[in-house]
Enzyme design. Structure first.
Site, PDB file in Angstrom:
ATOM      1  N   HIS A   1      20.966   2.950 -30.357  1.00 37.38           N
ATOM      2  CA  HIS A   1      21.849   1.956 -29.760  1.00 37.38           C
ATOM      3  C   HIS A   1      23.236   2.557 -29.623  1.00 37.38           C
ATOM      4  CE1 HIS A   1      23.915  -1.838 -29.013  1.00 37.38           C
ATOM      5  NE2 HIS A   1      22.718  -2.286 -28.670  1.00 37.38           N
TER       6      HIS A   1
ATOM      7  N   ASP B   1      14.740  -4.381 -28.877  1.00 43.05           N
ATOM      8  CA  ASP B   1      13.538  -4.294 -28.038  1.00 43.05           C
ATOM      9  C   ASP B   1      12.310  -3.759 -28.776  1.00 43.05           C
ATOM     10  OD1 ASP B   1      14.770  -5.200 -25.682  1.00 43.05           O
ATOM     11  OD2 ASP B   1      15.690  -3.246 -25.364  1.00 43.05           O
TER      12      ASP B   1
HETATM   13  C1  SDX Z   1      19.589  -2.691 -25.182  1.00 40.70           C
HETATM   14  O1  SDX Z   1      24.456  -2.022 -25.368  1.00 40.70           O
HETATM   15  C2  SDX Z   1      23.840  -3.098 -25.707  1.00 40.70           C
HETATM   16  O2  SDX Z   1      24.359  -3.967 -26.359  1.00 40.70           O
HETATM   17  C3  SDX Z   1      22.404  -3.206 -25.174  1.00 40.70           C
HETATM   18  C4  SDX Z   1      21.493  -4.268 -25.835  1.00 40.70           C
HETATM   19  C5  SDX Z   1      21.910  -5.695 -25.439  1.00 40.70           C
HETATM   20  O3  SDX Z   1      21.574  -6.613 -26.188  1.00 40.70           O
HETATM   21  O4  SDX Z   1      22.485  -5.863 -24.360  1.00 40.70           O
HETATM   22  O5  SDX Z   1      21.503  -4.161 -27.247  1.00 40.70           O
HETATM   23  C6  SDX Z   1      20.032  -4.134 -25.329  1.00 40.70           C
HETATM   24  O6  SDX Z   1      19.769  -2.135 -24.113  1.00 40.70           O
HETATM   25  C7  SDX Z   1      18.968  -1.964 -26.355  1.00 40.70           C
HETATM   26  C8  SDX Z   1      18.664  -0.479 -26.088  1.00 40.70           C
HETATM   27  C9  SDX Z   1      17.312  -0.326 -25.401  1.00 40.70           C
HETATM   28  N1  SDX Z   1      17.038   1.065 -25.011  1.00 40.70           N
HETATM   29  C10 SDX Z   1      16.123   1.833 -25.592  1.00 40.70           C
HETATM   30  O7  SDX Z   1      15.483   1.444 -26.564  1.00 40.70           O
HETATM   31  C11 SDX Z   1      15.897   3.174 -24.936  1.00 40.70           C
HETATM   32  C12 SDX Z   1      15.903   4.275 -25.983  1.00 40.70           C
HETATM   33  N2  SDX Z   1      17.246   4.453 -26.510  1.00 40.70           N
HETATM   34  C13 SDX Z   1      18.159   5.266 -25.855  1.00 40.70           C
HETATM   35  O8  SDX Z   1      17.927   5.838 -24.644  1.00 40.70           O
HETATM   36  C14 SDX Z   1      19.588   5.319 -26.383  1.00 40.70           C
HETATM   37  O9  SDX Z   1      19.541   5.277 -27.767  1.00 40.70           O
HETATM   38  C15 SDX Z   1      20.569   4.265 -25.840  1.00 40.70           C
HETATM   39  C16 SDX Z   1      20.618   4.283 -24.299  1.00 40.70           C
HETATM   40  C17 SDX Z   1      20.164   2.876 -26.314  1.00 40.70           C
HETATM   41  C18 SDX Z   1      21.983   4.587 -26.377  1.00 40.70           C
HETATM   42  O10 SDX Z   1      22.446   5.763 -25.806  1.00 40.70           O
HETATM   43  P1  SDX Z   1      23.763   6.544 -26.252  1.00 40.70           P
HETATM   44  O11 SDX Z   1      24.641   5.734 -27.088  1.00 40.70           O
HETATM   45  O12 SDX Z   1      24.361   7.150 -24.996  1.00 40.70           O
HETATM   46  O13 SDX Z   1      23.206   7.715 -27.164  1.00 40.70           O
HETATM   47  P2  SDX Z   1      22.622   9.067 -26.653  1.00 40.70           P
HETATM   48  O14 SDX Z   1      21.596   8.831 -25.595  1.00 40.70           O
HETATM   49  O15 SDX Z   1      23.758   9.988 -26.262  1.00 40.70           O
HETATM   50  O16 SDX Z   1      21.902   9.618 -27.930  1.00 40.70           O
HETATM   51  C19 SDX Z   1      22.541  10.371 -28.965  1.00 40.70           C
HETATM   52  C20 SDX Z   1      21.533  11.342 -29.505  1.00 40.70           C
HETATM   53  C21 SDX Z   1      20.993  12.285 -28.422  1.00 40.70           C
HETATM   54  O17 SDX Z   1      20.568  13.477 -29.099  1.00 40.70           O
HETATM   55  P3  SDX Z   1      21.522  14.779 -29.111  1.00 40.70           P
HETATM   56  O18 SDX Z   1      21.953  15.071 -27.702  1.00 40.70           O
HETATM   57  O19 SDX Z   1      22.687  14.438 -30.007  1.00 40.70           O
HETATM   58  O20 SDX Z   1      20.658  15.870 -29.676  1.00 40.70           O
HETATM   59  O21 SDX Z   1      20.353  10.663 -29.980  1.00 40.70           O
HETATM   60  C22 SDX Z   1      19.205  11.022 -29.177  1.00 40.70           C
HETATM   61  C23 SDX Z   1      19.779  11.602 -27.882  1.00 40.70           C
HETATM   62  O22 SDX Z   1      18.860  12.489 -27.256  1.00 40.70           O
HETATM   63  N3  SDX Z   1      18.472   9.761 -28.908  1.00 40.70           N
HETATM   64  C24 SDX Z   1      17.159   9.613 -28.995  1.00 40.70           C
HETATM   65  C25 SDX Z   1      16.905   8.266 -28.733  1.00 40.70           C
HETATM   66  N4  SDX Z   1      18.070   7.634 -28.491  1.00 40.70           N
HETATM   67  C26 SDX Z   1      19.009   8.554 -28.601  1.00 40.70           C
HETATM   68  N5  SDX Z   1      16.184  10.466 -29.253  1.00 40.70           N
HETATM   69  C27 SDX Z   1      14.910  10.006 -29.257  1.00 40.70           C
HETATM   70  N6  SDX Z   1      14.585   8.690 -29.007  1.00 40.70           N
HETATM   71  C28 SDX Z   1      15.582   7.820 -28.749  1.00 40.70           C
HETATM   72  N7  SDX Z   1      15.291   6.531 -28.481  1.00 40.70           N
END
Ligand code: SDX
Length: 428
Positions: A306, A363
């Site tokens: 998140h 989710d």
């Molecule tokens: C919602 O914002 C809100 O409030 C949204 C929400 C709402 O109520 O409105 O809460 C609802 O959208 C929940 C989120 C649903 N999405 C997912 O479940 C999809 C999977 N999660 C991600 O793609 C991600 O975690 C986000 C999009 C939710 C957050 O992205 P960020 O803050 O930009 O973080 P990032 O993608 O830059 O990740 C940081 C690190 C990265 O690794 P490094 O580059 O540091 O090596 O964490 C890794 C990412 O690759 N990472 C994951 C991961 N999520 C982040 N690795 C594996 N699986 C994951 N799910």
């Protein structure tokens, strides 16, 4: 009160006021930054940017706190109905008994959708994704209510526009579900409450008098409340930025639905269920392999991570407990729940996830409840939208009442510098 923030550039010092919120969150007010220094800030993904000062929702991602208008999500999701929460978000206070029954009565006068909107709906192919249909139908409402196009001049008209949208959402969502099944749509019956009506229209049929079980009504209420608002997330920011151009409510919310559809945002609830099925059917339940592939960036663990929660998502905690309860009460034994728990455990004990502070989000478990209640997987994000509607509308309303500036970020241009035009015959 904190001192002004000081910035030294090329030997000159500039001062910027500090803004402090109710819960002591602090921000630098850089409204005059470019005018005074010639610089803008750069913040891809708005990770450090406060886009508005809002009175609606408070969230502390480090402590796992979520409150609507000062009330904790734990209290609201266990003690209130979805319509009470909708009223709270929209008007700022919990309704009295009379205010609540007036609100319900008013909504019930607007549950039907125009028969010509049905014609728009009829032309969607039966396999079209529910979110595409919802987005189109909500935007199309603006054609049926031309008085909604410039609402700012009349607060009563703004309220009517809001009531119409909130009242029609259960009807629109259940119509979409019925189309997916090839069943005739069921019309609303205004003697039922909001959630019961929605469930009746979704699971009932023109041939019977279906009444949803209390377990199902309660579970739906809880899930809708947990999704009702989440301050400046991607879809809400979209609603606000579209609304800031003074676009009408239906157009602004239609854009929000589009933003929610993406798999990184609300679309993740559909992805989670499909991921769990893939783990069961293709990966043969090998959760360790899935975690290893996520660490190698070969796949995402949907429902994990998140932008703001870096400890735990309080909604996920509540939903996990609700999931166990609802499945037990309904007598559903879904092997996907065991896979989800195994996956959560494996991820939470892995340094990759621990270091990056990746926890289950809203989710991760919600789809397992929706599935147990009988909703098809492509409907899951529509259910998120049904819950988020009061939040989107409240944020749009707040923006318009404050007459906030049009949203218009700057950029750092990295393309070619000025170059001479070459006529087409002279190009190599
Ligand atoms: C919602 O914002 C809100 O409030 C949204 C929400 C709402 O109520 O409105 O809460 C609802 O959208 C929940 C989120 C649903 N999405 C997912 O479940 C999809 C999977 N999660 C991600 O793609 C991600 O975690 C986000 C999009 C939710 C957050 O992205 P960020 O803050 O930009 O973080 P990032 O993608 O830059 O990740 C940081 C690190 C990265 O690794 P490094 O580059 O540091 O090596 O964490 C890794 C990412 O690759 N990472 C994951 C991961 N999520 C982040 N690795 C594996 N699986 C994951 N799910």
């Amino acid at each position: 009160m904190a001192d002004n923030a000081k910035l030294t550039l090329d030997g000159k010092t500039y001062e910027f006021p500090v803004i402090t919120g109710t819960e002591d969150e602090k921000a630098f007010d850089i409204g005059k930054l470019r005018a005074q220094t010639g610089y803008v800030t750069f913040d891809e993904g708005y990770k450090n940017t406060g886009a508005t000062q809002s009175n609606i929702t408070f969230l502390d991602g480090e402590k796992g706190i979520l409150r609507y208008r000062g009330y904790s999500i734990e209290d609201l999701s266990s003690k209130a109905s979805f319509l009470e929460v909708a009223y709270l978000l929209l008007y700022g206070e919990l309704p009295t008994k009379t205010q609540l029954s007036n609100f319900e009565e008013t909504l019930n006068q607007h549950t039907l959708v125009h028969e010509n909107l049905m014609k728009v709906f009829e032309v969607f192919p039966s396999g079209s994704h529910p979110m595409g249909q919802l987005m189109t139908l909500i935007s199309a409402l603006s054609s049926f209510y031309p008085d909604s196009l410039s609402p700012s001049k009349n607060p009563e008209l703004v309220n009517l526009t809001i009531i119409r949208l909130l009242a029609k959402m259960p009807t629109l969502c259940s119509m979409i579900m019925k189309k997916g099944k090839g069943h005739p749509i069921v019309y609303p019956q205004n003697k039922y409450d909001y959630v019961t009506n929605f469930l009746r229209m979704s699971f009932g049929n023109v041939t019977d008098d279906y009444m949803p079980d209390k377990v199902v009504v309660d579970a739906m209420n809880t899930l809708l409340i947990l999704h009702a608002d989440h301050e400046q997330n991607c879809s809400t920011s979209t609603v606000r930025i579209v609304g800031s151009s003074h676009a009408n409510l239906y157009a602004s919310i239609g854009a929000g639905v589009a933003a929610l559809w993406g798999p990184r945002h609300g679309g993740a609830n559909q992805e989670v269920l499909e991921m769990l099925e893939h783990i069961r059917d293709i990966d043969k339940g090998d959760v360790k392999k899935v975690v290893a592939e996520a660490k190698d960036k070969k796949r995402l663990l949907f429902g994990f991570g998140h932008r703001v929660y870096k400890n735990f998502d309080p909604r996920a905690k509540i939903i996990k407990v609700a999931c166990d309860n609802v499945l037990a009460k309904l007598g559903v034994n879904d092997p996907l729940l065991a896979i989800a728990k195994e996956l959560e455990e494996a991820a939470l004990n892995d340094p990759y996830f621990v270091e990056r502070k990746l926890y289950p989000n809203v989710d991760f478990y919600s789809g397992l409840i929706y599935k147990a209640l009988g909703f098809p997987t492509p409907m899951f994000t529509v259910l998120f939208a049904l819950g988020r509607m009061p939040g989107w509308i409240s944020q749009w309303k707040e923006l318009r009442e404050k007459n906030e500036d049009i949203g218009r970020p700057r950029q750092i241009y990295n393309g070619p510098a000025l170059r001479p035009f070459v006529a087409v015959n002279d190009r190599k």
